[in-house]
Design a protein around this motif. Structure first.
Motif, PDB file in Angstrom:
ATOM      1  N   SER A   1       6.250  -6.051  -3.342  1.00 31.89           N
ATOM      2  CA  SER A   1       6.553  -5.427  -2.248  1.00 31.89           C
ATOM      3  C   SER A   1       6.390  -3.750  -2.557  1.00 31.89           C
ATOM      4  CB  SER A   1       8.096  -5.499  -1.817  1.00 31.89           C
ATOM      5  OG  SER A   1       8.807  -4.981  -2.953  1.00 31.89           O
ATOM      6  N   ARG A   2       5.094  -3.560  -2.601  1.00 36.95           N
ATOM      7  CA  ARG A   2       4.732  -2.251  -2.629  1.00 36.95           C
ATOM      8  C   ARG A   2       4.443  -1.694  -1.184  1.00 36.95           C
ATOM      9  NH1 ARG A   2      -1.556  -2.067  -4.528  1.00 36.95           N
ATOM     10  NH2 ARG A   2      -2.133  -0.351  -3.211  1.00 36.95           N
ATOM     11  N   PRO A   3       4.804  -0.233  -1.147  1.00 42.10           N
ATOM     12  CA  PRO A   3       4.855   0.514   0.239  1.00 42.10           C
ATOM     13  C   PRO A   3       3.226   0.777   0.743  1.00 42.10           C
ATOM     14  CG  PRO A   3       5.285   1.926  -1.555  1.00 42.10           C
ATOM     15  CD  PRO A   3       5.294   0.591  -2.227  1.00 42.10           C
ATOM     16  N   THR A   4       3.120   0.458   1.969  1.00 37.22           N
ATOM     17  CA  THR A   4       1.811   0.525   2.421  1.00 37.22           C
ATOM     18  C   THR A   4       1.433   2.168   2.778  1.00 37.22           C
ATOM     19  OG1 THR A   4       2.648   0.303   4.797  1.00 37.22           O
ATOM     20  CG2 THR A   4       1.798  -1.851   3.661  1.00 37.22           C
ATOM     21  N   ARG A   5       0.170   2.240   2.670  1.00 32.38           N
ATOM     22  CA  ARG A   5      -0.015   3.627   2.913  1.00 32.38           C
ATOM     23  C   ARG A   5      -1.097   3.893   3.948  1.00 32.38           C
ATOM     24  NH1 ARG A   5      -5.223   4.238  -0.270  1.00 32.38           N
ATOM     25  NH2 ARG A   5      -5.283   2.422  -1.607  1.00 32.38           N
ATOM     26  N   LEU A   6      -1.235   4.846   4.557  1.00 27.39           N
ATOM     27  CA  LEU A   6      -2.139   4.869   5.969  1.00 27.39           C
ATOM     28  C   LEU A   6      -3.583   5.138   5.330  1.00 27.39           C
ATOM     29  CD1 LEU A   6      -0.033   7.405   8.019  1.00 27.39           C
ATOM     30  CD2 LEU A   6      -0.152   5.116   8.375  1.00 27.39           C
ATOM     31  N   LEU A   7      -4.615   4.247   6.390  1.00 31.96           N
ATOM     32  CA  LEU A   7      -5.916   4.460   6.075  1.00 31.96           C
ATOM     33  C   LEU A   7      -6.381   5.772   6.788  1.00 31.96           C
ATOM     34  CD1 LEU A   7      -7.074   1.000   6.848  1.00 31.96           C
ATOM     35  CD2 LEU A   7      -6.906   2.067   4.594  1.00 31.96           C
ATOM     36  N   GLU A   8      -7.569   6.321   6.054  1.00 34.04           N
ATOM     37  CA  GLU A   8      -7.983   7.602   6.716  1.00 34.04           C
ATOM     38  C   GLU A   8      -8.305   7.485   8.111  1.00 34.04           C
ATOM     39  OE1 GLU A   8     -10.888   9.454   4.321  1.00 34.04           O
ATOM     40  OE2 GLU A   8      -9.747   9.075   2.547  1.00 34.04           O
ATOM     41  N   ILE A   9      -8.711   6.067   8.506  1.00 29.94           N
ATOM     42  CA  ILE A   9      -9.214   6.042   9.742  1.00 29.94           C
ATOM     43  C   ILE A   9      -8.313   5.105  10.533  1.00 29.94           C
ATOM     44  CG2 ILE A   9     -11.080   4.805  11.274  1.00 29.94           C
ATOM     45  CD1 ILE A   9     -12.976   5.347   8.739  1.00 29.94           C
TER      46      ILE A   9
ATOM     47  N   ALA B   1      -5.430  -8.795 -12.059  1.00 30.51           N
ATOM     48  CA  ALA B   1      -4.469  -7.679 -12.033  1.00 30.51           C
ATOM     49  C   ALA B   1      -3.398  -8.095 -10.738  1.00 30.51           C
ATOM     50  CB  ALA B   1      -5.587  -6.465 -11.679  1.00 30.51           C
ATOM     51  N   SER B   2      -3.767  -8.540  -9.756  1.00 23.37           N
ATOM     52  CA  SER B   2      -3.127  -8.572  -8.544  1.00 23.37           C
ATOM     53  C   SER B   2      -1.772  -9.455  -8.793  1.00 23.37           C
ATOM     54  CB  SER B   2      -3.646  -9.160  -7.276  1.00 23.37           C
ATOM     55  OG  SER B   2      -4.040 -10.668  -7.508  1.00 23.37           O
ATOM     56  N   GLY B   3      -2.012 -10.613  -9.831  1.00 26.87           N
ATOM     57  CA  GLY B   3      -0.681 -10.931 -10.556  1.00 26.87           C
ATOM     58  C   GLY B   3       0.323  -9.874 -11.098  1.00 26.87           C
ATOM     59  N   PHE B   4      -0.182  -9.019 -11.353  1.00 21.91           N
ATOM     60  CA  PHE B   4       0.618  -8.033 -12.295  1.00 21.91           C
ATOM     61  C   PHE B   4       1.194  -6.802 -11.408  1.00 21.91           C
ATOM     62  CE2 PHE B   4      -2.293  -9.251 -15.537  1.00 21.91           C
ATOM     63  CZ  PHE B   4      -1.507 -10.016 -16.374  1.00 21.91           C
ATOM     64  N   THR B   5       0.809  -6.802 -10.126  1.00 19.25           N
ATOM     65  CA  THR B   5       1.313  -5.776  -9.286  1.00 19.25           C
ATOM     66  C   THR B   5       2.575  -6.278  -8.581  1.00 19.25           C
ATOM     67  OG1 THR B   5       0.174  -6.699  -7.312  1.00 19.25           O
ATOM     68  CG2 THR B   5      -1.033  -4.871  -8.787  1.00 19.25           C
ATOM     69  N   GLN B   6       3.182  -5.108  -8.106  1.00 14.38           N
ATOM     70  CA  GLN B   6       4.374  -5.549  -7.220  1.00 14.38           C
ATOM     71  C   GLN B   6       4.080  -6.175  -5.998  1.00 14.38           C
ATOM     72  OE1 GLN B   6       7.030  -1.976  -6.567  1.00 14.38           O
ATOM     73  NE2 GLN B   6       6.162  -1.008  -8.731  1.00 14.38           N
TER      74      GLN B   6
ATOM     75  N   GLU C   1      -3.716  -6.978   0.722  1.00 14.78           N
ATOM     76  CA  GLU C   1      -2.534  -6.902   0.697  1.00 14.78           C
ATOM     77  C   GLU C   1      -2.168  -6.508  -0.925  1.00 14.78           C
ATOM     78  OE1 GLU C   1      -2.082 -11.844   0.614  1.00 14.78           O
ATOM     79  OE2 GLU C   1      -1.332 -10.653   2.170  1.00 14.78           O
ATOM     80  N   THR C   2      -2.778  -6.979  -1.638  1.00 17.28           N
ATOM     81  CA  THR C   2      -2.617  -6.813  -3.184  1.00 17.28           C
ATOM     82  C   THR C   2      -3.061  -5.464  -3.682  1.00 17.28           C
ATOM     83  OG1 THR C   2      -4.413  -8.110  -3.961  1.00 17.28           O
ATOM     84  CG2 THR C   2      -2.257  -9.255  -3.845  1.00 17.28           C
ATOM     85  N   GLY C   3      -3.730  -4.647  -2.923  1.00 16.56           N
ATOM     86  CA  GLY C   3      -4.382  -3.256  -3.280  1.00 16.56           C
ATOM     87  C   GLY C   3      -5.942  -3.518  -3.474  1.00 16.56           C
ATOM     88  N   TRP C   4      -6.582  -4.414  -3.510  1.00 17.19           N
ATOM     89  CA  TRP C   4      -7.926  -4.254  -3.893  1.00 17.19           C
ATOM     90  C   TRP C   4      -8.722  -3.768  -2.658  1.00 17.19           C
ATOM     91  CZ3 TRP C   4     -11.161  -6.918  -0.246  1.00 17.19           C
ATOM     92  CH2 TRP C   4     -10.324  -8.001   0.446  1.00 17.19           C
ATOM     93  N   VAL C   5      -9.782  -3.156  -2.843  1.00 20.00           N
ATOM     94  CA  VAL C   5     -10.564  -2.492  -1.616  1.00 20.00           C
ATOM     95  C   VAL C   5     -12.002  -3.218  -1.863  1.00 20.00           C
ATOM     96  CG1 VAL C   5      -9.010  -0.598  -1.457  1.00 20.00           C
ATOM     97  CG2 VAL C   5     -11.236  -0.596  -3.080  1.00 20.00           C
ATOM     98  N   ALA C   6     -12.650  -2.816  -0.811  1.00 17.98           N
ATOM     99  CA  ALA C   6     -14.180  -3.339  -0.472  1.00 17.98           C
ATOM    100  C   ALA C   6     -14.946  -2.554   0.687  1.00 17.98           C
ATOM    101  CB  ALA C   6     -14.201  -4.893  -0.367  1.00 17.98           C
ATOM    102  N   LEU C   7     -16.000  -2.915   0.607  1.00 19.36           N
ATOM    103  CA  LEU C   7     -16.835  -1.745   1.451  1.00 19.36           C
ATOM    104  C   LEU C   7     -17.733  -3.025   2.097  1.00 19.36           C
ATOM    105  CD1 LEU C   7     -18.111   0.726   2.838  1.00 19.36           C
ATOM    106  CD2 LEU C   7     -19.324   0.809   1.058  1.00 19.36           C
TER     107      LEU C   7
ATOM    108  N   ARG D   1      -4.889 -11.494   3.288  1.00 23.10           N
ATOM    109  CA  ARG D   1      -4.676 -10.361   4.325  1.00 23.10           C
ATOM    110  C   ARG D   1      -4.788  -9.140   3.859  1.00 23.10           C
ATOM    111  NH1 ARG D   1       0.131 -13.192   7.702  1.00 23.10           N
ATOM    112  NH2 ARG D   1       1.153 -12.330   6.307  1.00 23.10           N
ATOM    113  N   GLY D   2      -4.887  -8.197   4.972  1.00 19.81           N
ATOM    114  CA  GLY D   2      -5.022  -6.918   4.898  1.00 19.81           C
ATOM    115  C   GLY D   2      -5.265  -6.085   6.035  1.00 19.81           C
ATOM    116  N   ARG D   3      -5.899  -4.979   5.601  1.00 18.23           N
ATOM    117  CA  ARG D   3      -5.985  -4.053   6.755  1.00 18.23           C
ATOM    118  C   ARG D   3      -7.665  -3.588   6.621  1.00 18.23           C
ATOM    119  NH1 ARG D   3      -2.502   1.081   5.658  1.00 18.23           N
ATOM    120  NH2 ARG D   3      -2.917   0.544   3.879  1.00 18.23           N
TER     121      ARG D   3
END
Length: 116
Positions: free
Chosen positions: A21-29, A14-19, A92-98, A77-79
């Motif tokens: 240069s998508r805008p970054t959003r703030l994390l809650e923390i 799915a990351s291959g289909f995403t833009q 950076e492609t929008g995936w999330v993990a805990l 990379r990511g936050r």
């Protein structure tokens, strides 16, 4: 194939289909809102690797992470943000993990990391 690998593969596809240069959003923390890293954040900062050394994760004090799979030549990379013993990752492609930090071991899904 374990379910987590199926999800990981679908996420990479799915990351291959995403833009790109998508805008970054703030994390809650946000680490920068406070005076300095908490003891939990301080414990998380550093380089972590799996027991077999196949994956390296560098958690930086500025809330950024770099993940490398040397054998595959892959880098991500990511936050990340720390909430007591839980770490929230957003790539950076929008995936999330805990991740969970317990007794010197960082667990993300089925993978277990120790400080390098």
């Amino acid at each position: 194939m374990p379910f987590s690998q199926v999800l990981q593969t679908l996420g990479q596809l799915a990351s291959g289909f995403t833009q790109a240069s998508r805008p970054t959003r703030l994390l809650e923390i946000d680490l920068e809102d406070r005076g300095g890293p908490t003891p939990f954040e301080q414990a998380a900062i550093g380089t972590w690797k799996t027991e077999d050394g196949s994956i390296l994760i560098d958690l930086r004090p500025d809330g950024q992470f770099h993940k490398a799979k040397p054998a595959a030549g892959a880098q991500h990379r990511g936050r990340y943000a720390v909430d007591r013993s839980k770490l929230y990752f957003e790539g950076e492609t929008g995936w999330v993990a805990l991740g969970k930090l317990k007794r010197g071991t960082l667990s993300i899904g089925e993978k277990h990391f120790r400080k390098a």
